[in-house]
Write a protein that holds these residues in place. Structure first.
Motif, PDB file in Angstrom:
ATOM      1  N   PRO A 127       0.739  -1.188   0.050  1.00 54.44           N
ATOM      2  CA  PRO A 127      -0.016   0.129  -0.007  1.00 54.44           C
ATOM      3  C   PRO A 127       1.074   1.348  -0.114  1.00 54.44           C
ATOM      4  CG  PRO A 127      -0.662  -1.347   1.728  1.00 54.44           C
ATOM      5  CD  PRO A 127       0.687  -1.849   1.225  1.00 54.44           C
ATOM      6  N   LEU A 128       0.304   2.236  -0.374  1.00 51.53           N
ATOM      7  CA  LEU A 128       0.746   3.636  -0.519  1.00 51.53           C
ATOM      8  C   LEU A 128      -0.008   4.358   0.543  1.00 51.53           C
ATOM      9  CD1 LEU A 128       2.888   5.598  -1.377  1.00 51.53           C
ATOM     10  CD2 LEU A 128       1.509   6.204  -3.040  1.00 51.53           C
ATOM     11  N   TYR A 129       0.212   4.801   1.790  1.00 54.97           N
ATOM     12  CA  TYR A 129      -0.860   5.149   2.580  1.00 54.97           C
ATOM     13  C   TYR A 129      -0.709   6.722   3.203  1.00 54.97           C
ATOM     14  CZ  TYR A 129      -1.930   5.962   7.713  1.00 54.97           C
ATOM     15  OH  TYR A 129      -2.610   6.630   8.770  1.00 54.97           O
ATOM     16  N   PHE A 130      -1.360   7.365   2.935  1.00 61.47           N
ATOM     17  CA  PHE A 130      -1.597   8.664   3.591  1.00 61.47           C
ATOM     18  C   PHE A 130      -1.521   9.060   4.730  1.00 61.47           C
ATOM     19  CE2 PHE A 130      -3.714  13.023   4.226  1.00 61.47           C
ATOM     20  CZ  PHE A 130      -2.642  13.732   3.888  1.00 61.47           C
ATOM     21  N   ALA A 131      -0.416   9.327   5.253  1.00 64.69           N
ATOM     22  CA  ALA A 131      -0.293   9.643   6.935  1.00 64.69           C
ATOM     23  C   ALA A 131      -0.551  11.065   7.379  1.00 64.69           C
ATOM     24  CB  ALA A 131       1.213   9.446   7.325  1.00 64.69           C
ATOM     25  N   SER A 132      -2.045  11.036   7.596  1.00 65.81           N
ATOM     26  CA  SER A 132      -2.555  12.201   7.748  1.00 65.81           C
ATOM     27  C   SER A 132      -1.880  13.074   9.196  1.00 65.81           C
ATOM     28  CB  SER A 132      -4.093  12.171   8.000  1.00 65.81           C
ATOM     29  OG  SER A 132      -4.453  11.216   9.105  1.00 65.81           O
ATOM     30  N   ARG A 133      -1.794  12.538  10.111  1.00 66.37           N
ATOM     31  CA  ARG A 133      -1.218  12.976  11.293  1.00 66.37           C
ATOM     32  C   ARG A 133       0.088  13.556  11.255  1.00 66.37           C
ATOM     33  NH1 ARG A 133      -1.764  10.250  16.609  1.00 66.37           N
ATOM     34  NH2 ARG A 133      -1.555  12.330  17.686  1.00 66.37           N
TER      35      ARG A 133
ATOM     36  N   GLN B 226       0.264   4.299  -8.290  1.00 66.82           N
ATOM     37  CA  GLN B 226      -0.585   4.576  -7.085  1.00 66.82           C
ATOM     38  C   GLN B 226      -0.541   6.265  -6.695  1.00 66.82           C
ATOM     39  OE1 GLN B 226       1.893   2.507  -4.275  1.00 66.82           O
ATOM     40  NE2 GLN B 226       0.364   0.730  -4.085  1.00 66.82           N
ATOM     41  N   LEU B 227       0.433   7.056  -6.850  1.00 69.26           N
ATOM     42  CA  LEU B 227       0.173   8.447  -6.886  1.00 69.26           C
ATOM     43  C   LEU B 227      -0.775   8.991  -7.928  1.00 69.26           C
ATOM     44  CD1 LEU B 227       3.752   9.801  -6.404  1.00 69.26           C
ATOM     45  CD2 LEU B 227       1.913   9.968  -4.815  1.00 69.26           C
ATOM     46  N   GLU B 228      -0.789   8.386  -9.213  1.00 64.32           N
ATOM     47  CA  GLU B 228      -1.797   8.673 -10.349  1.00 64.32           C
ATOM     48  C   GLU B 228      -3.087   8.585  -9.838  1.00 64.32           C
ATOM     49  OE1 GLU B 228      -3.010  10.469 -13.187  1.00 64.32           O
ATOM     50  OE2 GLU B 228      -0.427   9.858 -13.860  1.00 64.32           O
ATOM     51  N   GLU B 229      -3.345   7.414  -9.277  1.00 69.82           N
ATOM     52  CA  GLU B 229      -4.580   7.183  -8.645  1.00 69.82           C
ATOM     53  C   GLU B 229      -5.153   7.924  -7.539  1.00 69.82           C
ATOM     54  OE1 GLU B 229      -5.217   3.350  -6.481  1.00 69.82           O
ATOM     55  OE2 GLU B 229      -5.479   2.474  -8.620  1.00 69.82           O
ATOM     56  N   LYS B 230      -4.041   8.407  -6.581  1.00 67.57           N
ATOM     57  CA  LYS B 230      -4.476   9.282  -5.619  1.00 67.57           C
ATOM     58  C   LYS B 230      -4.549  10.802  -5.711  1.00 67.57           C
ATOM     59  CE  LYS B 230      -2.838   5.830  -2.167  1.00 67.57           C
ATOM     60  NZ  LYS B 230      -4.026   5.368  -1.572  1.00 67.57           N
ATOM     61  N   ILE B 231      -3.531  11.189  -6.774  1.00 67.72           N
ATOM     62  CA  ILE B 231      -3.343  12.380  -6.682  1.00 67.72           C
ATOM     63  C   ILE B 231      -3.427  12.943  -8.062  1.00 67.72           C
ATOM     64  CG2 ILE B 231      -2.161  13.079  -4.579  1.00 67.72           C
ATOM     65  CD1 ILE B 231       0.539  13.465  -6.360  1.00 67.72           C
ATOM     66  N   GLY B 232      -3.559  12.263  -9.043  1.00 68.03           N
ATOM     67  CA  GLY B 232      -3.744  12.685 -10.439  1.00 68.03           C
ATOM     68  C   GLY B 232      -2.433  12.851 -11.267  1.00 68.03           C
ATOM     69  N   ARG B 233      -1.299  12.607 -10.644  1.00 68.71           N
ATOM     70  CA  ARG B 233       0.032  12.728 -11.169  1.00 68.71           C
ATOM     71  C   ARG B 233       0.805  11.674 -10.879  1.00 68.71           C
ATOM     72  NH1 ARG B 233       2.517  18.028  -7.821  1.00 68.71           N
ATOM     73  NH2 ARG B 233       4.025  16.451  -6.744  1.00 68.71           N
ATOM     74  N   ASP B 234       1.770  11.148 -11.489  1.00 67.35           N
ATOM     75  CA  ASP B 234       2.621  10.123 -11.337  1.00 67.35           C
ATOM     76  C   ASP B 234       3.807  10.147 -10.612  1.00 67.35           C
ATOM     77  OD1 ASP B 234       4.158  10.992 -13.387  1.00 67.35           O
ATOM     78  OD2 ASP B 234       3.933   8.931 -14.537  1.00 67.35           O
ATOM     79  N   TYR B 235       4.216  11.489  -9.945  1.00 64.85           N
ATOM     80  CA  TYR B 235       5.366  11.619  -9.456  1.00 64.85           C
ATOM     81  C   TYR B 235       5.079  12.545  -8.086  1.00 64.85           C
ATOM     82  CZ  TYR B 235       5.144  16.319 -11.441  1.00 64.85           C
ATOM     83  OH  TYR B 235       4.887  17.755 -11.541  1.00 64.85           O
ATOM     84  N   PRO B 236       6.072  12.224  -7.022  1.00 65.79           N
ATOM     85  CA  PRO B 236       5.983  13.266  -5.846  1.00 65.79           C
ATOM     86  C   PRO B 236       7.163  14.317  -6.097  1.00 65.79           C
ATOM     87  CG  PRO B 236       7.647  11.494  -5.693  1.00 65.79           C
ATOM     88  CD  PRO B 236       7.007  11.258  -7.047  1.00 65.79           C
ATOM     89  N   ASP B 237       6.988  15.108  -4.989  1.00 64.14           N
ATOM     90  CA  ASP B 237       8.121  16.452  -5.126  1.00 64.14           C
ATOM     91  C   ASP B 237       9.051  15.906  -4.238  1.00 64.14           C
ATOM     92  OD1 ASP B 237       6.501  18.656  -5.993  1.00 64.14           O
ATOM     93  OD2 ASP B 237       5.134  17.979  -4.462  1.00 64.14           O
ATOM     94  N   TYR B 238       9.067  15.083  -3.143  1.00 60.43           N
ATOM     95  CA  TYR B 238      10.271  14.367  -2.651  1.00 60.43           C
ATOM     96  C   TYR B 238      10.069  12.911  -2.468  1.00 60.43           C
ATOM     97  CZ  TYR B 238      11.379  19.156  -0.803  1.00 60.43           C
ATOM     98  OH  TYR B 238      11.681  20.486  -0.942  1.00 60.43           O
ATOM     99  N   LEU B 239      11.482  12.257  -2.553  1.00 60.95           N
ATOM    100  CA  LEU B 239      11.355  10.599  -2.126  1.00 60.95           C
ATOM    101  C   LEU B 239      12.282  10.605  -1.179  1.00 60.95           C
ATOM    102  CD1 LEU B 239      11.587   9.129  -5.787  1.00 60.95           C
ATOM    103  CD2 LEU B 239       9.671   8.826  -4.281  1.00 60.95           C
TER     104      LEU B 239
END
Length: 400
Positions: free
Chosen positions: A60-66, A217-230
């Motif tokens: 999973p790619l999990y959004f860590a909200s806290r 997974q990013l494409e699915e969640k935020i509509g683009r396939d790359y992050p700003d940071y890894l």
């Protein structure tokens, strides 16, 4: 692909295959065969089928909200800790055991530090009915006792190594010695992006499934396939290689890797090789190594058995030298605190290796809409005793 390996097995000035004469033919044979095998449809199908049905991928790619709120960014955790055997290591051992079988090898050897690669190797050997021997520093045998018992349960023979400071580097040396004695029937499953060519490339390719999944997974969640940071932790560099593989040439993505500072990278008790190392040859490749002026390898020191290595894979040496990656040294106390923080804020107990990546967040400045993907490379079951023994380092999280 400017950060990939060249046809001679080098990443810039780093890499190559510096092996004893007795291993020359074996390594050459592997160099000539590995791509031809792993790029066949048959191999890919078997590999991906096992990743899906046996390992439990995609992770999973999990959004860590806290934690996103705390650090002022959009933080996603790539959950390699949820793989079968509890870490990213299984991605690589599944691929290498299939390769070993197709090359007609009958005996498997491996080195291990934290024991996760040893467990993953023992696991795939049990799966394929192959003989397995694992070399592990005696210091690590003691501090990773549970993993040692898991390996034995899986049918592996564990050899405690009592040379040097009895950790990962010594286990690697011992595995290579064994390989020299049994070159024809033995396949050495290397656990990280180190060793002679083609291992750094082979391991990176086997781990690249991590960034392959991050993209869709990013494409699915935020509509683009790359992050700003890894962000990932780095020892030899396999989970880091997998995390960044499909983004190496994408300059929109900033790459931050956390190495083990131990008591501080300026001290003699550290494993921060990229900060402290100089170019040398270790375990068959040219890389940054911690060494004295006579070229003798210095002992690495960190609370984390999996990052306790005085070198770092050639791919990462080259990227750091080119300025493509930012490397942070995370000290023992910072890592322990990071591990406790993730546990308390998101209910995830990470391996101490992964806790180094968590601790990197505190050293960075984000914008609110920055998308940050951090790889939790392994789970913390194996490290609970170390966490408890050092809970005074955890600040407010250590009170229980």
């Amino acid at each position: 692909m400017k950060y990939q390996v060249d046809k001679n097995g080098f990443y810039g000035e780093f890499g190559g295959a510096y092996v004893p004469e007795i291993l020359y033919a074996t390594v050459k044979n592997l160099q000539e065969q590995y791509l031809g095998i792993i790029e066949t449809e048959e191999f890919k199908q078997e590999y991906h089928q096992l990743l899906k049905d046996y390992v439990g991928r995609p992770s999973p790619l999990y959004f860590a909200s806290r934690m996103s709120e705390k650090y002022g960014c959009q933080l996603y955790l790539k959950r390699e800790d949820l793989n079968h055997t509890g870490a990213h290591k299984i991605n690589n051992t599944i691929g290498q055991i299939l390769l070993a079988k197709k090359m007609g090898k009958t005996r498997i050897i491996a080195e291990t530090g934290a024991g996760q690669h040893g467990v993953a190797t023992a696991t795939v050997c049990a799966l394929m009915g192959m003989k397995c021997e694992v070399f592990m520093g005696a210091t690590d045998v003691e501090r990773q006792h549970t993993n040692v018992e898991r390996m034995k349960m899986l049918g592996a023979e564990v050899h405690p190594v009592r040379t040097g400071n009895m950790t990962l580097s010594d286990a690697c040396s011992e595995a290579i010695r064994d390989w020299c004695c049994h070159p024809s029937d033995t396949f050495y499953i290397v656990g990280s992006t180190m060793g002679p060519h083609p291992y750094p490339d082979l391991v990176a390719r086997m781990q690249s499934v991590i960034s392959e999944e991050i993209k869709w997974q990013l494409e699915e969640k935020i509509g683009r396939d790359y992050p700003d940071y890894l962000i990932a932790c780095i020892g030899g560099g396999s989970n880091a290689a997998g995390t960044i593989y499909h983004y190496m040439d994408d300059e929109r993505v900033k790459i931050v890797l956390a190495e083990a500072g131990g008591h501080g990278w300026q001290t003699d008790h550290t494993a921060a090789t990229i900060h402290k190392g100089t170019t040398g040859i270790l375990h068959g490749a040219k890389m940054l190594v911690m060494q004295n002026e006579d070229g003798q390898i210095e002992e690495a020191f960190t609370i984390s058995a999996g990052l306790d290595y005085p070198g770092v894979g050639p791919m990462h040496c080259n990227m750091a030298k080119q300025g493509r990656t930012q490397i942070l040294a995370i000290n023992d106390d910072e890592a322990i605190r990071g591990g406790y923080e993730l546990t308390r804020m998101e209910g995830i107990i990470p391996a101490i290796e992964s806790a180094h990546a968590i601790a990197a967040l505190e050293k960075m400045k984000f914008k609110k809409d920055d998308v940050v993907v951090l790889t939790v490379s392994g789970r913390g079951d194996k490290d609970v005793e170390t966490y408890l023994k050092n809970k005074e380092m955890a600040g407010e999280y250590g009170n229980f």
